[in-house]
Design an enzyme around this catalytic site. Structure first.
Site, PDB file in Angstrom:
ATOM      1  CB  SER A  97     125.743  23.254  76.261  1.00  0.00           C
ATOM      2  OG  SER A  97     125.284  21.935  75.995  1.00  0.00           O
ATOM      3  N   GLY A  98     123.232  22.706  78.493  1.00  0.00           N
ATOM      4  CA  GLY A  98     121.783  22.578  78.572  1.00  0.00           C
ATOM      5  C   GLY A  98     121.179  21.797  77.420  1.00  0.00           C
ATOM      6  CG  LEU A  99     122.229  22.249  73.868  1.00  0.00           C
ATOM      7  CD1 LEU A  99     123.175  22.578  72.718  1.00  0.00           C
ATOM      8  CD2 LEU A  99     120.797  22.581  73.497  1.00  0.00           C
ATOM      9  N   GLY A 100     121.904  18.407  76.947  1.00  0.00           N
ATOM     10  CA  GLY A 100     122.019  16.979  77.240  1.00  0.00           C
ATOM     11  C   GLY A 100     123.382  16.400  76.917  1.00  0.00           C
ATOM     12  CB  SER A 102     126.536  14.613  80.951  1.00  0.00           C
ATOM     13  OG  SER A 102     125.194  14.590  81.364  1.00  0.00           O
ATOM     14  CG  ASP A 146     119.162  15.186  78.795  1.00  0.00           C
ATOM     15  OD1 ASP A 146     118.220  15.762  78.215  1.00  0.00           O
ATOM     16  OD2 ASP A 146     119.777  15.686  79.745  1.00  0.00           O
TER      17      ASP A 146
END
Length: 167
Positions: A97-100, A102, A146
């Site tokens: 999602s591009g929000l970190g 993982s 992240d």
């Protein structure tokens, strides 16, 4: 039963300066914020010697080495939990999602695994262990923001020197 969650993040400025290829030459600085969306880990002792994992897939294996999910496998090995465990993972957003997500998953997982063993890790050590798994062991081409945002939350400024130390 252990329940652990970590916040996803948005970068407000300086994204990319947390990559080793950048900060080792120039240093780095970024501002990011934890948001009210989470990755959650639920963990419990399993009555069987096997390991049961539930995420977007489900695995039941007899040994850690058989685990297909790379982060689960490496985190369990690192912490030393090798059998009799059931772990469920959920998230408020999909992966990639591009929000970190993982790293958020990794931080929540490491926190839960240590809590299961009765160990407490401070926020920095939690982030450091997540970085070690994702960057050093798995070789992911990612920076450190992240993991640190998932461990620390809130609105945070991170400054990286050329040696990778931060404050």
């Amino acid at each position: 039963m252990i329940l652990s969650r970590a916040p996803l993040r948005i970068t407000l400025g300086g994204g990319g300066t947390d990559l080793k290829s950048y900060y080792s030459k120039y240093g780095g600085f970024l501002i990011a914020a934890g948001i009210d969306r989470y990755c959650t880990i639920l963990m419990n002792r399993r009555f069987y010697d096997s390991i049961r994992l539930s995420y977007s897939e489900m695995e039941v294996v007899d040994s850690v080495e058989q685990i297909r999910h790379r982060i689960f496998r490496e985190a369990l090995k690192m912490v030393g939990i090798l059998k009799n465990i059931e772990i469920h993972s959920t998230a408020d957003v999909p992966s990639n999602s591009g929000l970190g997500s993982s790293s958020c998953f990794t931080v929540a997982l490491i926190n839960a695994l240590h809590a299961y063993k009765g160990e407490y890790l401070g926020k920095k050590r939690l982030a450091d262990e997540a970085c070690h798994i994702e960057i050093d062991i798995l070789g992911e081409p990612i920076g450190k923001q992240d993991q640190y945002m998932a461990a620390f939350g809130g609105i945070t400024c991170l400054t990286f020197d050329k040696n990778g130390m931060f404050w």
